[in-house]
Design an enzyme around this catalytic site. Structure first.
Site, PDB file in Angstrom:
ATOM      1  N   SER A   1       0.842  -1.200   0.000  1.00 21.84           N
ATOM      2  CA  SER A   1       0.000   0.000   0.000  1.00 21.84           C
ATOM      3  C   SER A   1       0.880   1.255   0.000  1.00 21.84           C
ATOM      4  O   SER A   1       1.618   1.498  -0.943  1.00 21.84           O
ATOM      5  CB  SER A   1      -0.953  -0.036   1.193  1.00 21.84           C
ATOM      6  OG  SER A   1      -1.970   0.922   1.064  1.00 21.84           O
TER       7      SER A   1
ATOM      8  N   ASP B   1      -9.079  -4.788  -5.932  1.00 17.93           N
ATOM      9  CA  ASP B   1      -8.671  -3.886  -4.849  1.00 17.93           C
ATOM     10  C   ASP B   1      -9.753  -2.833  -4.623  1.00 17.93           C
ATOM     11  O   ASP B   1     -10.123  -2.100  -5.537  1.00 17.93           O
ATOM     12  CB  ASP B   1      -7.351  -3.208  -5.213  1.00 17.93           C
ATOM     13  CG  ASP B   1      -6.710  -2.487  -4.036  1.00 17.93           C
ATOM     14  OD1 ASP B   1      -7.435  -2.102  -3.107  1.00 17.93           O
ATOM     15  OD2 ASP B   1      -5.480  -2.311  -4.048  1.00 17.93           O
TER      16      ASP B   1
ATOM     17  N   HIS C   1      -7.461  -5.510  -1.441  1.00 17.28           N
ATOM     18  CA  HIS C   1      -6.243  -4.788  -1.080  1.00 17.28           C
ATOM     19  C   HIS C   1      -5.246  -5.703  -0.370  1.00 17.28           C
ATOM     20  O   HIS C   1      -4.036  -5.596  -0.552  1.00 17.28           O
ATOM     21  CB  HIS C   1      -6.598  -3.594  -0.202  1.00 17.28           C
ATOM     22  CG  HIS C   1      -5.486  -2.625  -0.022  1.00 17.28           C
ATOM     23  ND1 HIS C   1      -4.852  -1.990  -1.069  1.00 17.28           N
ATOM     24  CD2 HIS C   1      -4.861  -2.162   1.101  1.00 17.28           C
ATOM     25  CE1 HIS C   1      -3.911  -1.194  -0.619  1.00 17.28           C
ATOM     26  NE2 HIS C   1      -3.896  -1.285   0.702  1.00 17.28           N
TER      27      HIS C   1
END
Length: 810
Positions: free
Chosen positions: A667, A740, A774
């Site tokens: 991330s 995601d 994610h």
């Protein structure tokens, strides 16, 4: 041209995909052995403190579960076949353990049960669970004395928004799938009969990069159909009392006296730019039979909120737990706009049944309201406010019946972990409400106990009248022991979870001396006896390492060394990090974590590199220090300087081979990784998972950035590694979930960076994981991600050829 790896589901191109890459791959056996080790059960202590629920989680669901139908609607992910959340984490087994004698009794559940949302009743006599089947989420009640589970017939739970909650010793408030609602709108192969149109004019407000939004009129119908539920009171004997009519309820709570219901429901018009939380809402009080008593608030579409702003309408409604039927809520005094000067930003108000008067103001808050919790008696309320300019949070204590009694019990920078007072210890009242536990004029706190030596969790009592704090317990320096729950009201007996480098986490009961008495030692008794599931990991060594950045900021990392490491050997090294923002260097340099914890490795953890002979500099701190408004102006320099300091320290210790260092992150850590490769030459390769690389695609801010793209275009370009793709001259592995749903990290971020690197002659590999979000959940995805990571760094870091020697003068 570089080969692009793109795992794909579409059958029409299955043959070409198979020819290009084969199938999902597995990492080396040493890693597979740890992945396949049985998980340590999850533990939940009964409110009565007489039993412990032990749940066996399914750590890695098969990819087939992720492939179940999924609707992406208004910020939600819905499985239409069960009318519930898509991919709900679940347990596959439930055992009850007696605290008194340690006896364990397995609860008989349906074959193939998938247990979600296990919730104790306030008296500890029952546990309510959902059971996910192929046709819906069933409601089951576990009688904890008999260890017997019984299905509530005729109760299929709608978990899209809420689910169920205890409202007393034997009653649940449940969102049910409505009866006789008719067939669902079509959601596959739908021929459109109208264009999809949006319009705006004159409105201002931040439009963040939300995902899974409504896109078509048919999406609106689907959202309405699957999120509509029937509220009902359901008791443990299976009696169902419906309340009101079906609607889109995202909140419901029975008053403590059981006479009223506080409900929040979503209304039209819907939006294609925002998730359902921003849609128009009605907040109402009903009788327990479903008759409207009062409309508290009717808020329109919240499409004009500034960055960091809140609604200008009343918000955060709840019941006061110790009152029969008194509501409390919050209202903005600055229009919800943090940029607007105001002496006070919020106020807390209350309203008592029969709700026919205006609200009574309790407190004004100078800064933005951040939460509250009530005590179990004496009118106690703890509430919080937050100064975003100074990044400070204050904690207030008061008797809400006497607003002038308010006092500040904590005023700290939000990043000051060393002085954090912790979280209040809570208990569940018989009406289902959760409150702060009290002992006379005292309340209890527990926390991580951060210190320069690492985390040492604590359990404390604070006298609110005098401000005195008594430390009841603090973890030792050779183990990691954390508070897990009180047993008696005075805090003399309590549960802890204890672990060490060699011993897995287990539950204990500790007994301490009453104040004023002398004891030789604290008595304690072990409750659970979980064994080490992966003894091969005990050879891993770790230590906390502290050092300084060039500008004097204190930094740290946890150094992990592989099993069998020989002192003085320089190893290929992985630096894994995640940048964080701070307002001052003193808090930026504070240490987090503990080297006394039991090492467990699972999922897609970078610590698996240890089993392949790498050293790992874990959580190498990358503080971004500065004024909250402009802190990112020096983002690049600060991460480069932090990375250099970490490598230099590892080299100084004789562990890191400076010619074989890789960097990685997930991330925002992936964003950092790409920037480090673009703006430095310290690393041989990088791994960037689920990142964002072009900040112009998140134009209304990222992380804590307050300025939008049009206010700071140079900054957005400067920190975007996509703009410097021509300077990424080290190999980079890009991994991203195709589904995601994290705000800002659209899969196109990785796809576009890969395309840029491909066109510029860079060395890169793109792995797109089907159906993954994610974070990656499926067993196949987990194994393949680890395979890619190990193979990439083995090729470009561990076995990398020496770098060319630069010519003199260059």
């Amino acid at each position: 041209m570089l080969k692009r790896i793109h795992i794909c589901l579409f059958l029409s191109i299955a043959a070409s995909v198979a020819a290009a890459q084969g199938s999902y791959q597995k990492p080396p056996k040493e890693i597979m052995d740890v992945l396949n080790a049985p998980p340590i059960p999850q533990r939940s202590i009964s409110p009565a403190r007489d039993r412990i629920a032990l749940l066996t989680p399914l750590r890695y669901p098969p990819i087939s579960e992720l492939a179940r139908p999924m609707l992406r609607l208004a910020g939600l992910r819905i499985d239409p076949t069960i009318n519930g959340q898509h991919r709900q984490p679940y347990a596959v087994g439930l055992t009850l353990m007696n605290v008194s004698d340690g006896k364990e009794t397995a609860v008989a559940l349906p074959q193939g049960a998938k247990i979600v949302s296990p919730t104790w009743s306030p008296d500890g006599k029952y546990i309510a669970v959902g059971n996910v089947t192929n046709s819906g989420v069933e409601l089951w009640i576990v009688d904890t004395a008999a260890a017997k589970a019984t299905q509530i017939r005729g109760a299929m739970v709608n978990t899209t928004m809420r689910g169920f909650s205890w409202q007393g010793g034997d009653t649940l408030l449940v969102n049910l799938v409505p009866d006789r609602r008719g067939p669902a709108p079509q959601y596959r192969d739908l021929t459109p009969n109208e264009p999809n149109i949006q319009e705006t004019s004159g409105r201002t407000g931040a439009v963040q990069t939300f995902q899974d939004l409504l896109r078509t009129p048919n999406d609106e119908l689907l959202f309405e159909y699957y999120c509509t539920s029937q509220l009902a009171l359901v008791d443990v004997k299976g009696r169902i009392q419906k309340i009101g009519e079906p609607a889109i309820y995202d909140g419901a709570d029975l008053s403590p006296d059981g006479r009223y219901v506080l409900v929040s429901r979503v209304e039209r018009p819907f939006s294609y730019q925002f998730p359902f939380q921003r849609f128009p809402h009605a907040t109402e009080v009903w009788t327990s039979a479903g008759k409207l008593v009062k409309t508290l608030s009717r808020s329109p579409l919240q499409n004009d909120l500034p960055v960091g702003g809140v609604s200008s309408y009343p918000r955060a409604y709840s019941w006061i737990p110790a009152e029969p039927a008194t509501l409390v809520w919050v209202e903005a005094l600055d229009g919800g706009d943090p940029r607007k000067p105001a002496p006070n930003r919020d106020r807390i108000a209350k309203l008592t049944a029969p709700f026919d008067q205006g609200g009574e103001e309790l407190f004004k808050l100078q800064h933005r309201y951040q939460g509250r919790i009530f005590g179990e008696k004496d009118g106690l309320i703890l509430f919080y406010d937050y100064d975003r300019d100074k990044q400070r949070r204050r904690v207030f204590a008061a008797d809400y019946r006497k607003p002038e009694s308010v006092k500040i019990i904590s005023d700290l920078n939000i990043n000051d972990r060393y002085n954090d007072i912790g979280q209040p210890v809570t208990k569940q009242l018989q009406n289902g409400s959760v409150v702060a536990r009290q002992n006379g004029s005292s309340i209890f706190f527990f926390g991580s106990g951060a210190s320069p030596q690492g985390d040492r969790p604590f359990f404390r009592e604070m006298n609110l009248a005098t401000g005195d704090v008594r430390e009841i317990f603090r973890s030792g320096t050779d183990e990691y022991e954390s508070f897990a729950g009180m047993i008696d009201d005075a805090g003399m007996q309590f549960f802890t979870t204890k672990e060490s480098v060699t011993d897995p986490p287990n539950l204990f009961i500790r007994q301490v001396c009453p104040p004023g008495q002398t004891c030789t030692a604290m008595a304690y008794r072990q409750i659970t006896e979980f064994k080490d599931p992966s003894p091969q990991l005990r050879g891993i060594k770790k230590q906390l390492v502290r050092y300084k950045r060039a500008d004097g900021v204190d930094l740290s990392f946890t150094l992990y060394l592989p099993p069998g490491y020989k002192e003085g050997t320089r190893l290929p090294t992985v630096v894994w990090a995640y940048p964080l923002e701070f307002t001052d260097a003193s808090t930026a340099g504070q240490v987090s974590g503990s080297t006394n914890r039991f090492t467990q490795i699972g999922g897609i953890s970078h610590l698996f590199f240890l089993l392949q002979g790498y050293a790992v500099l874990d959580d190498a701190t990358m503080p971004i220090v500065g004024d909250p408004l402009t802190v990112n102006d020096t983002f690049i320099k600060q991460i480069v300087d932090s990375a250099k300091a970490a490598i230099d320290k590892g080299v100084e210790m004789g562990v890191v081979d400076p010619e074989r260092v890789g960097v990685g992150g997930h991330s925002y850590g992936a964003f950092m990784t790409a920037n480090l490769l673009a703006h430095s030459d310290m690393f041989r390769a990088g791994i960037a998972r689920s990142g964002a690389y072009n900040r112009t695609l998140t134009p209304f801010g990222f992380q804590s950035e307050r300025r939008n793209f049009w206010e700071a275009p140079e900054l957005y370009a400067k920190v975007s590694p996509f703009f410097y793709a021509n300077k990424i001259n080290e190999p980079i592995l890009l991994i991203h979930g195709e589904a995601d749903n994290n705000q800002g990290t659209f899969p196109i971020q990785s796809e576009r960076l890969f395309a840029a690197l491909s066109g510029l002659g860079g060395t890169a590999r793109l792995v797109m994981l089907p159906l993954e979000s994610h974070g990656y959940a499926a067993r196949e995805s987990t194994e393949h991600t680890l395979y890619e990571m190990i193979e990439w760094f083995d090729r470009y870091v561990k076995n990398a050829p020496p770098r060319p020697v630069k010519a003199a003068g260059n």
